[in-house]
Design an enzyme around this catalytic site. Structure first.
Site, PDB file in Angstrom:
ATOM      1  N   LYS A   1       0.813  -1.222   0.000  1.00 31.28           N
ATOM      2  CA  LYS A   1       0.000   0.000   0.000  1.00 31.28           C
ATOM      3  C   LYS A   1       0.852   1.281   0.000  1.00 31.28           C
ATOM      4  CE  LYS A   1      -2.281  -0.001   3.746  1.00 31.28           C
ATOM      5  NZ  LYS A   1      -2.506   1.049   4.744  1.00 31.28           N
TER       6      LYS A   1
ATOM      7  N   ARG B   1     -11.029   3.342   8.600  1.00 33.45           N
ATOM      8  CA  ARG B   1     -10.773   1.984   9.093  1.00 33.45           C
ATOM      9  C   ARG B   1     -12.035   1.243   9.473  1.00 33.45           C
ATOM     10  NH1 ARG B   1      -5.200   0.399  10.767  1.00 33.45           N
ATOM     11  NH2 ARG B   1      -3.963   2.124  10.041  1.00 33.45           N
TER      12      ARG B   1
ATOM     13  N   ARG C   1       9.480 -11.553   6.711  1.00 34.81           N
ATOM     14  CA  ARG C   1      10.118 -10.277   7.027  1.00 34.81           C
ATOM     15  C   ARG C   1      11.134 -10.468   8.136  1.00 34.81           C
ATOM     16  NH1 ARG C   1       5.315  -5.968   7.681  1.00 34.81           N
ATOM     17  NH2 ARG C   1       5.154  -7.022   9.678  1.00 34.81           N
TER      18      ARG C   1
ATOM     19  N   ARG D   1      10.013  -9.842  13.913  1.00 35.75           N
ATOM     20  CA  ARG D   1       9.252  -8.990  14.829  1.00 35.75           C
ATOM     21  C   ARG D   1       8.442  -9.862  15.776  1.00 35.75           C
ATOM     22  NH1 ARG D   1       8.581  -3.825  11.763  1.00 35.75           N
ATOM     23  NH2 ARG D   1       9.566  -4.413   9.829  1.00 35.75           N
TER      24      ARG D   1
ATOM     25  N   ARG E   1      -4.795 -10.558  13.245  1.00 41.73           N
ATOM     26  CA  ARG E   1      -4.824  -9.232  12.610  1.00 41.73           C
ATOM     27  C   ARG E   1      -5.605  -9.276  11.304  1.00 41.73           C
ATOM     28  NH1 ARG E   1       0.684  -9.034  14.066  1.00 41.73           N
ATOM     29  NH2 ARG E   1       1.519  -9.020  11.956  1.00 41.73           N
TER      30      ARG E   1
END
Ligand SMILES: [Zn+2]
Length: 210
Positions: free
Chosen positions: A14, A89, A123, A156, A167
């Site tokens: 995004k 949101r 990641r 992370r 999420r």
């Protein structure tokens, strides 16, 4: 004047796509999360409120988010338009937005959940300098070590499959009503976010008629 909203799950590219679009068409990239972070870092009155809210583990309220967006858009530093990212949101914020501003399109970057998992779980982050890596596209030269500072690469803490699934569930629950509201106005263009960055950008421009 071109006024767009960009929506997409984490890992959908995004930010990258919004930046490319802004550069080409002289638009202002308005990242609502960044505005809040700026307030927190600069210890403004709003920053203090946000800090208190987050300390209690609650989400920042719709009123606060809406007033930040309103204030930002009223600065009118966008001569040719803007791309807003990180807002709305939820359904209520979307209704507010449509009542207050007119927009030209909503760019929905569509990425299947399994691809989000693949991207996000690959990641890595340098534990020393914070540089981002991706084991699919952006591998370090030496496995497990940062190219820049030699620091150890880590995952992370919240990038676990379970946390990511939670999420994603929350994202879909909240985003669906937003897309439904925008679709009623025929604003939404859905773009497949799986191909490479340039292909996705090309598709966005084509679908927006740019
Ligand atoms: Zn490093």
């Amino acid at each position: 004047m071109r006024k767009y909203v960009v929506m997409g799950v984490q890992g959908s590219g995004k930010g990258t796509q919004a930046t490319l679009l802004c550069k080409e068409y002289d638009l202002v990239h308005i990242n609502v999360g960044d505005i809040f972070r700026w307030h927190v870092q600069n210890h403004t009155k709003l920053g203090a409120q946000v800090r208190r809210t987050m300390a209690t583990g609650e989400l920042i309220g719709d009123d606060q988010v809406e007033s930040v967006v309103k204030e930002r858009l009223h600065q009118h530093d966008w001569n040719y338009g803007f791309v807003i990212d990180g807002f709305p949101r939820n359904g209520r914020q979307a209704e507010f937005f449509l009542e207050s501003f007119d927009i030209d399109g909503v760019i929905h970057l569509d990425l299947p959940d399994e691809e989000v998992h693949r991207r996000v779980l690959n990641r890595r982050l340098c534990s020393r300098c914070g540089m981002d890596y991706n084991l699919i596209a952006d591998r370090p030269e030496v496995e497990g070590k940062c190219d820049v500072c030699g620091g150890e690469l880590v995952t992370r803490a919240d990038d676990t499959p379970e946390a990511l699934s939670a999420r994603l569930r929350e994202y879909h629950t909240k985003t669906k009503p937003v897309l439904d509201i925008f679709r009623r106005k025929e604003y939404v263009v859905s773009v497949d976010a799986r191909p490479d960055v340039d292909t996705v950008q090309h598709d966005i421009r084509q679908k927006l008629g740019l």
